[in-house]
Design a protein around this motif. Structure first.
Motif, PDB file in Angstrom:
ATOM      1  N   ARG A 140       0.797  -1.215   0.000  1.00  0.00           N
ATOM      2  CA  ARG A 140       0.000   0.000   0.000  1.00  0.00           C
ATOM      3  C   ARG A 140       0.835   1.273   0.000  1.00  0.00           C
ATOM      4  NH1 ARG A 140      -4.207  -0.976   3.619  1.00  0.00           N
ATOM      5  NH2 ARG A 140      -5.212  -1.867   1.820  1.00  0.00           N
ATOM      6  N   ALA A 141       1.840   1.359   0.852  1.00  0.00           N
ATOM      7  CA  ALA A 141       2.602   2.609   0.956  1.00  0.00           C
ATOM      8  C   ALA A 141       3.208   2.991  -0.381  1.00  0.00           C
ATOM      9  CB  ALA A 141       3.694   2.452   2.002  1.00  0.00           C
ATOM     10  N   GLN A 142       3.663   2.002  -1.123  1.00  0.00           N
ATOM     11  CA  GLN A 142       4.349   2.293  -2.366  1.00  0.00           C
ATOM     12  C   GLN A 142       3.394   2.511  -3.534  1.00  0.00           C
ATOM     13  OE1 GLN A 142       7.320  -0.595  -3.129  1.00  0.00           O
ATOM     14  NE2 GLN A 142       8.382   0.675  -4.591  1.00  0.00           N
ATOM     15  N   TYR A 143       2.249   1.837  -3.558  1.00  0.00           N
ATOM     16  CA  TYR A 143       1.392   1.872  -4.731  1.00  0.00           C
ATOM     17  C   TYR A 143       0.022   2.466  -4.450  1.00  0.00           C
ATOM     18  CZ  TYR A 143       5.082  -1.155  -6.275  1.00  0.00           C
ATOM     19  OH  TYR A 143       6.311  -1.648  -6.575  1.00  0.00           O
ATOM     20  N   VAL A 165       7.251   5.799  -9.872  1.00  0.00           N
ATOM     21  CA  VAL A 165       8.197   5.106 -10.733  1.00  0.00           C
ATOM     22  C   VAL A 165       7.534   3.885 -11.375  1.00  0.00           C
ATOM     23  CG1 VAL A 165       9.128   3.671  -8.875  1.00  0.00           C
ATOM     24  CG2 VAL A 165      10.570   4.233 -10.823  1.00  0.00           C
ATOM     25  N   GLY A 166       7.938   3.543 -12.601  1.00  0.00           N
ATOM     26  CA  GLY A 166       7.403   2.372 -13.279  1.00  0.00           C
ATOM     27  C   GLY A 166       7.819   1.092 -12.567  1.00  0.00           C
ATOM     28  N   PHE A 167       7.057   0.034 -12.790  1.00  0.00           N
ATOM     29  CA  PHE A 167       7.393  -1.247 -12.166  1.00  0.00           C
ATOM     30  C   PHE A 167       6.914  -2.396 -13.037  1.00  0.00           C
ATOM     31  CE2 PHE A 167       3.327   0.112 -10.480  1.00  0.00           C
ATOM     32  CZ  PHE A 167       2.541  -1.028 -10.443  1.00  0.00           C
ATOM     33  N   SER A 168       7.601  -3.523 -12.882  1.00  0.00           N
ATOM     34  CA  SER A 168       7.250  -4.750 -13.592  1.00  0.00           C
ATOM     35  C   SER A 168       6.559  -5.699 -12.626  1.00  0.00           C
ATOM     36  CB  SER A 168       8.510  -5.442 -14.124  1.00  0.00           C
ATOM     37  OG  SER A 168       9.154  -4.640 -15.053  1.00  0.00           O
ATOM     38  N   VAL A 169       5.614  -6.456 -13.149  1.00  0.00           N
ATOM     39  CA  VAL A 169       4.927  -7.480 -12.369  1.00  0.00           C
ATOM     40  C   VAL A 169       5.097  -8.793 -13.134  1.00  0.00           C
ATOM     41  CG1 VAL A 169       2.766  -8.182 -11.280  1.00  0.00           C
ATOM     42  CG2 VAL A 169       3.246  -5.757 -11.610  1.00  0.00           C
ATOM     43  N   VAL A 203       4.135  -1.602 -15.787  1.00  0.00           N
ATOM     44  CA  VAL A 203       3.304  -0.426 -15.541  1.00  0.00           C
ATOM     45  C   VAL A 203       4.231   0.792 -15.606  1.00  0.00           C
ATOM     46  CG1 VAL A 203       1.738   0.736 -13.942  1.00  0.00           C
ATOM     47  CG2 VAL A 203       1.786  -1.768 -14.036  1.00  0.00           C
ATOM     48  N   PRO A 204       4.193   1.545 -16.703  1.00  0.00           N
ATOM     49  CA  PRO A 204       5.089   2.697 -16.825  1.00  0.00           C
ATOM     50  C   PRO A 204       4.603   3.880 -15.989  1.00  0.00           C
ATOM     51  CG  PRO A 204       3.663   2.574 -18.728  1.00  0.00           C
ATOM     52  CD  PRO A 204       3.357   1.368 -17.880  1.00  0.00           C
ATOM     53  N   THR A 205       5.490   4.824 -15.780  1.00  0.00           N
ATOM     54  CA  THR A 205       5.105   6.071 -15.136  1.00  0.00           C
ATOM     55  C   THR A 205       4.165   6.826 -16.071  1.00  0.00           C
ATOM     56  OG1 THR A 205       7.230   6.176 -14.020  1.00  0.00           O
ATOM     57  CG2 THR A 205       5.982   8.224 -14.175  1.00  0.00           C
ATOM     58  N   GLY A 206       3.131   7.438 -15.522  1.00  0.00           N
ATOM     59  CA  GLY A 206       2.199   8.229 -16.322  1.00  0.00           C
ATOM     60  C   GLY A 206       0.901   7.490 -16.584  1.00  0.00           C
ATOM     61  N   ASP A 252      10.563  -2.623  -9.098  1.00  0.00           N
ATOM     62  CA  ASP A 252      10.589  -1.204  -9.450  1.00  0.00           C
ATOM     63  C   ASP A 252      11.766  -0.965 -10.387  1.00  0.00           C
ATOM     64  OD1 ASP A 252       8.518  -0.770  -7.718  1.00  0.00           O
ATOM     65  OD2 ASP A 252       9.743   0.104  -6.139  1.00  0.00           O
ATOM     66  N   ASP A 253      11.656   0.076 -11.202  1.00  0.00           N
ATOM     67  CA  ASP A 253      12.788   0.443 -12.048  1.00  0.00           C
ATOM     68  C   ASP A 253      14.014   0.664 -11.166  1.00  0.00           C
ATOM     69  OD1 ASP A 253      11.284   0.286 -14.324  1.00  0.00           O
ATOM     70  OD2 ASP A 253      10.968   2.440 -14.530  1.00  0.00           O
TER      71      ASP A 253
END
Length: 158
Positions: A23-26, A60-64, A88-91, A133-134
């Motif tokens: 939660r804190a991060q996303y 920041v973007g992140f991969s799942v 999931v890219p930034t933006g 995360d990137d």
């Protein structure tokens, strides 16, 4: 029935992003419109499909990757599924998430037809995935017994 399956897939995605240990991060991740891109039966016990969802990710973007989820009705495993890896890219953008969902052992197609009368109070989900995360090390995220009703309420509040 496909609409209810779509809601469950989005609930799995939202559950992973909104679980306590993420939660804190996303928490600022926002979901917009969503729909089914494709769905194809694979025999009598599974479907292969893809959904699209509009996402706003100001961080920041992140991969799942290595995404696995299981849907339970009153504690009994009903459907399990795996999704393909995605980023999931930034933006703002539209994600297409594809995967396969199958009936759990001992569950018949007639049991699943009960999803037509979907009561979210009866359902929970377990989700496991690796989030990267990137520029960061991969982290395994696993959440269990997330009430689907809670996810749907959180989604409608935003």
């Amino acid at each position: 029935m496909y609409k209810k399956l779509l809601v469950l897939i989005i609930a799995l995605f939202a559950g992973l992003a909104s679980a306590d240990n993420c939660r804190a991060q996303y928490d600022v991740l926002k979901f917009g419109d969503f729909g089914i891109s494709s769905i194809t039966p694979r025999g009598f016990t599974s479907v292969k499909g893809a959904v699209w969802v509009d996402v706003d990710n100001p961080q920041v973007g992140f991969s799942v990757s290595e995404i696995y989820g299981k849907l339970y009705k009153n504690g009994v495993p009903m459907i399990e599924g795996q999704a393909d890896d995605y980023y999931v890219p930034t933006g703002n953008g539209r994600l297409v998430i594809s995967g396969v969902a199958s009936l759990c052992p001992g569950v018949s197609i007639f049991d699943v037809l009960g999803l037509i009368f979907f009561d979210p109070e009866d359902y929970t989900v377990d989700i496991k995935a690796i989030i990267t995360d990137d520029g960061a090390e991969p982290v395994v995220k696993e959440v269990k017994d997330i009430p689907v009703l809670t996810l749907l309420k959180k989604d409608s509040e935003e």
